[in-house]
Design a protein around this motif. Structure first.
Motif, PDB file in Angstrom:
ATOM      1  N   PHE A  35      -6.260   0.716  -3.600  1.00  0.00           N
ATOM      2  CA  PHE A  35      -6.462   0.988  -4.917  1.00  0.00           C
ATOM      3  C   PHE A  35      -7.942   0.847  -5.065  1.00  0.00           C
ATOM      4  O   PHE A  35      -8.688   0.373  -4.170  1.00  0.00           O
ATOM      5  CB  PHE A  35      -5.701  -0.391  -5.700  1.00  0.00           C
TER       6      PHE A  35
ATOM      7  N   ALA B 121      -7.641  -4.699  -4.983  1.00  0.00           N
ATOM      8  CA  ALA B 121      -6.299  -5.300  -5.195  1.00  0.00           C
ATOM      9  C   ALA B 121      -5.699  -6.056  -4.071  1.00  0.00           C
ATOM     10  O   ALA B 121      -4.427  -6.122  -3.779  1.00  0.00           O
ATOM     11  CB  ALA B 121      -5.103  -4.426  -5.686  1.00  0.00           C
TER      12      ALA B 121
ATOM     13  N   PHE C  10      -4.574  -9.663  -2.058  1.00  0.00           N
ATOM     14  CA  PHE C  10      -4.213 -10.801  -2.898  1.00  0.00           C
ATOM     15  C   PHE C  10      -4.987 -12.030  -2.341  1.00  0.00           C
ATOM     16  O   PHE C  10      -5.365 -12.429  -1.208  1.00  0.00           O
ATOM     17  CB  PHE C  10      -2.655 -11.197  -1.895  1.00  0.00           C
TER      18      PHE C  10
ATOM     19  N   TYR D 151       1.445  -8.288   4.949  1.00  0.00           N
ATOM     20  CA  TYR D 151       2.504  -8.512   3.690  1.00  0.00           C
ATOM     21  C   TYR D 151       3.334  -7.589   3.751  1.00  0.00           C
ATOM     22  O   TYR D 151       4.653  -8.006   3.381  1.00  0.00           O
ATOM     23  CB  TYR D 151       1.449  -8.376   2.560  1.00  0.00           C
TER      24      TYR D 151
ATOM     25  N   ASP E 122      -5.920  -8.875 -12.328  1.00  0.00           N
ATOM     26  CA  ASP E 122      -5.840  -7.352 -12.138  1.00  0.00           C
ATOM     27  C   ASP E 122      -4.563  -6.968 -11.849  1.00  0.00           C
ATOM     28  O   ASP E 122      -3.874  -7.512 -10.622  1.00  0.00           O
ATOM     29  CB  ASP E 122      -6.773  -7.128 -10.848  1.00  0.00           C
TER      30      ASP E 122
ATOM     31  N   SER F 148      -3.100  -4.401 -10.740  1.00  0.00           N
ATOM     32  CA  SER F 148      -2.853  -3.446  -9.492  1.00  0.00           C
ATOM     33  C   SER F 148      -2.708  -4.530  -8.273  1.00  0.00           C
ATOM     34  O   SER F 148      -2.027  -4.087  -7.519  1.00  0.00           O
ATOM     35  CB  SER F 148      -4.006  -2.415  -9.204  1.00  0.00           C
ATOM     36  N   ILE F 149      -2.998  -5.668  -8.720  1.00  0.00           N
ATOM     37  CA  ILE F 149      -2.588  -6.667  -7.360  1.00  0.00           C
ATOM     38  C   ILE F 149      -1.063  -6.782  -7.150  1.00  0.00           C
ATOM     39  O   ILE F 149      -0.570  -6.873  -6.030  1.00  0.00           O
ATOM     40  CB  ILE F 149      -3.233  -7.834  -7.677  1.00  0.00           C
TER      41      ILE F 149
ATOM     42  N   GLU G 263       0.787  -4.570  -8.562  1.00  0.00           N
ATOM     43  CA  GLU G 263       1.291  -3.296  -8.004  1.00  0.00           C
ATOM     44  C   GLU G 263       1.133  -2.960  -6.323  1.00  0.00           C
ATOM     45  O   GLU G 263       1.995  -2.331  -5.714  1.00  0.00           O
ATOM     46  CB  GLU G 263       0.506  -2.098  -8.711  1.00  0.00           C
ATOM     47  N   ALA G 264       0.258  -3.480  -5.977  1.00  0.00           N
ATOM     48  CA  ALA G 264      -0.140  -3.567  -4.367  1.00  0.00           C
ATOM     49  C   ALA G 264       1.195  -4.198  -3.697  1.00  0.00           C
ATOM     50  O   ALA G 264       1.783  -3.648  -2.754  1.00  0.00           O
ATOM     51  CB  ALA G 264      -1.410  -4.059  -4.140  1.00  0.00           C
ATOM     52  N   SER G 265       1.639  -5.078  -4.271  1.00  0.00           N
ATOM     53  CA  SER G 265       2.894  -5.856  -3.860  1.00  0.00           C
ATOM     54  C   SER G 265       3.896  -4.972  -3.688  1.00  0.00           C
ATOM     55  O   SER G 265       4.737  -5.033  -2.449  1.00  0.00           O
ATOM     56  CB  SER G 265       3.043  -7.110  -4.393  1.00  0.00           C
ATOM     57  N   MET G 266       4.147  -4.466  -4.825  1.00  0.00           N
ATOM     58  CA  MET G 266       5.343  -3.716  -5.119  1.00  0.00           C
ATOM     59  C   MET G 266       5.254  -2.430  -4.103  1.00  0.00           C
ATOM     60  O   MET G 266       6.216  -1.968  -3.369  1.00  0.00           O
ATOM     61  CB  MET G 266       5.817  -3.193  -6.304  1.00  0.00           C
TER      62      MET G 266
END
Lengths: 357, 279
Positions: A83, A87, A89, A100, B167, B169-170, B172-175
């Motif tokens: 991103f 982005a 964590f 992750y 944010d 997109s954090i 979204e990043a996980s998904m």
């Protein structure tokens, strides 16, 4: 057709009444570095987000590895994203960030450890695994984001202006690193940027987008030398454009009358008398002289000359006010501000654009 | 040159002196009433008008035979319940207001401030009337509901800010990395919201424990909160037991604050020095 790792067919996307992607066809090949290039609002990020699954296409077909994915959730697709805002964590260490994807897939701990280590070495961040993202610089965060996206071994890596927030020097360095990484891992990169230089540096192919439509999809070399439209010519590098109407065709050579008066000639294929033609001449091959030249009748007035280190940039303007850019590596002491010059070029230095619109 | 430096130095010193005096006045203004109250909790005198002598007997009485402690427990129970309920409802509400688009969103966003702005008396009367109409018995449940009513807007306002600043997109990043929605919420969204949830909890708890006016309207004869009880005691004359109870509460509060800043400092230091090692 198994070569195409990602296929978009007749994809449309509306945001309300706003038609952001219009009948898009795009085939992305296995292992290539493809850049979606265009000004902000051209839909490039939307295309990426539709491939990732964050945005649903209003209609059309999207295939990844030959499988339709329109109805799949982002976590069911074998693509990963880097991103623009990284982005990361914020509450996890670098190790946990990178791990992750494997942690949620319940991969055994020993294997996770092994693969995180591999990733840290790949992005040269060994020793940083215990840190939290807020203790790292922009460039380091970017590397973490890349490592995190690569650990699932995706077939396609989507990158959404990943270098946008970095300073120029770091950006150049990361561009080269990204390209090296892509070649080493031999995975497909789909890269979104508005920076044409960045696109030229890294890409195997570039798709130039405007208002939700691909204007041209080709190698950087082709796009620079043979822009398909005035928009592409202006967006990729600097160019001087002359609109005209074809008067006569002699073999390869086209003679044309300029719309605002004057004459020019160039090598171009597929034109016949009466056609509209736009000559694209890059500043480094733009010729001029103090006397009119056979076959040309384009008069310009010199505005100023600027020395930018690697070259001298001369700016002149036509009678209709259009600005002309001329680049030279050496200074020309014969030309001064206010002088009248006559523009010309070698026949094969210009490229004739046929504007379909 | 030397002379000039001296003059600046002198000016600085006189300024510092003025600042110190000013600060002392400000602090005296804030804390003098509390100090007086603490001092009188040790006063050996039933009516708290003048100092007679030192004693611990009010503390003894407080912990052995006094119903004040009982009211304190009621107050605490109400505050805890009201906090839990309002934080859950408020957080979900904030999610809705930040993440989704719907027609009356603007109206709700504005209407949130109504319970915050209107006088407590008005809200108290309104709640009383509502309970009467709905035939709901006054008492503990009624107080909890009343407290939830005025805590929710504060929670929504705090959590809305937190969520808007997050944010997206954090998540979204996980998904993107393979976590489904539930996993994403548990592992990413919730941990990131913890600071907001904690401040919402503190806010709600404080509001609930503090409240006199609204509780006064909806309290039942048996189940009433500590502040309401104390208020009613004022009419028959305050006993120094109240001072003792207040002093205990202040002591607990100060201890809590100290403990909090201590753990914060330790945690921060640990995070800085002890970078976790994995290999």
């Amino acid at each position: 057709m198994a070569e195409h790792i990602v296929q978009l067919e007749k994809v449309n996307k509306y945001f309300g009444d706003n038609h952001v992607i219009q009948d898009l066809y795009l085939n992305i090949e296995q292992g290539e570095f493809l850049t979606l290039l265009g000004p902000s609002g051209c839909g490039k990020t939307t295309i990426l987000r539709m491939i990732a699954g964050f945005e649903e296409a209003t209609n059309g077909m999207i295939k990844v590895e030959g499988e339709r994915v329109e109805d799949k959730e982002p976590f069911e697709r074998n693509v990963n994203t880097v991103f623009q805002s990284y982005a990361l964590f914020p509450h996890m260490t670098v190790y946990d960030n990178i791990a992750y994807g494997l942690t949620v897939a319940k991969v055994p701990k020993d294997e996770i450890k092994e693969r995180v280590k591999e990733m840290l070495e790949l992005v040269q961040l060994m020793g940083f695994e215990g840190r939290k993202p807020d203790m790292m610089s922009g460039g380091q965060k970017q590397r973490v984001a890349i490592a995190r996206a690569l650990i699932n071994r995706p077939k396609v890596l989507l990158l959404d202006e990943p270098l946008g927030a970095l300073d120029l020097q770091l950006r150049k360095q990361m561009q080269i690193e990204l390209k090296r990484l892509q070649q080493k891992l031999n995975i497909t990169f789909v890269y979104v940027t508005h920076d044409q230089e960045e696109a030229m540096t890294m890409s195997d192919r570039i798709a130039v987008l405007q208002k939700g439509v691909i204007e041209q999809l080709d190698t950087p070399d082709e796009i620079y030398k043979h822009p398909a439209s005035k928009f592409v010519a202006n967006f990729i590098g600097e160019s001087n454009l002359f609109d005209g109407v074809v008067e006569s065709v002699d073999g390869n050579t086209v003679c044309a009358k300029l719309v605002d008066g004057g004459r020019m000639k160039l090598d171009a294929e597929g034109f016949s008398a009466g056609d509209a033609i736009t000559a694209c001449v890059r500043p480094e091959v733009m010729g001029y002289s103090l006397e009119p030249v056979e076959g040309f009748d384009i008069k310009a007035t010199v505005k100023n000359v600027i020395f930018i280190g690697s070259q001298y940039k001369m700016y002149a303007f036509l009678d209709n006010g259009q600005e002309i850019k001329i680049n030279r590596t050496k200074q020309d002491s014969n030309v001064r501000e206010g002088d009248t010059i006559w523009l010309h070029w070698e026949n094969d230095d210009a490229y004739g654009i046929k504007e379909s619109v | 040159m030397k002379d000039r430096v001296g003059r600046i130095e002198r000016k600085k010193r006189s300024f510092n002196l003025k600042m110190t005096i000013f600060s002392l006045i400000v602090f005296a203004f804030i804390y003098l009433p509390i100090i007086v109250m603490i001092v009188f909790s040790f006063n050996d005198q039933k009516r708290n008008y003048y100092w007679k002598g030192f004693t611990f007997k009010w503390y003894e009485k407080l912990f052995t035979d006094s119903d004040l402690i009982q009211y304190l427990w009621i107050s605490l129970a109400i505050a805890v319940l009201a906090t839990i309920i309002s934080v859950i409802i408020g957080t979900i509400g904030a999610f809705g207001l930040v993440r989704f688009e719907f027609k009356i969103k603007k109206l709700i966003n504005g209407a949130l401030y109504i319970p915050v702005v209107i006088p407590e008396v008005v809200l108290g009367i309104a709640l009383l009337m509502l309970y009467e109409t709905a035939n709901m018995p006054l008492g503990m449940a009624a107080i909890v509901m009343a407290h939830v009513t005025f805590c929710i807007p504060f929670v929504v306002i705090i959590m809305r800010g937190r969520l808007a600043g997050m944010d997206q997109s954090i998540e979204e990043a996980s998904m993107d990395l393979g976590a489904n929605r539930l996993t994403t919420f548990m592992r990413v969204t919730l941990p990131m919201l913890v600071p907001g949830i904690l401040s919402s909890c503190f806010m709600s708890f404080t509001l609930s424990i503090d409240d006199v006016i609204i509780s006064n309207f909806v309290a039942g004869p048996k189940s009433t909160t500590l502040p309401v009880k104390i208020l009613s005691l004022v009419k028959v004359g305050l006993s120094p037991e109240v001072n003792a109870l207040a002093t205990v509460m202040i002591a607990v509060l100060i201890l809590g604050l100290l403990l909090n800043s201590l753990t914060q400092a330790i945690l921060k230091k640990r995070a800085e020095n002890n970078v976790k090692s994995y290999f």
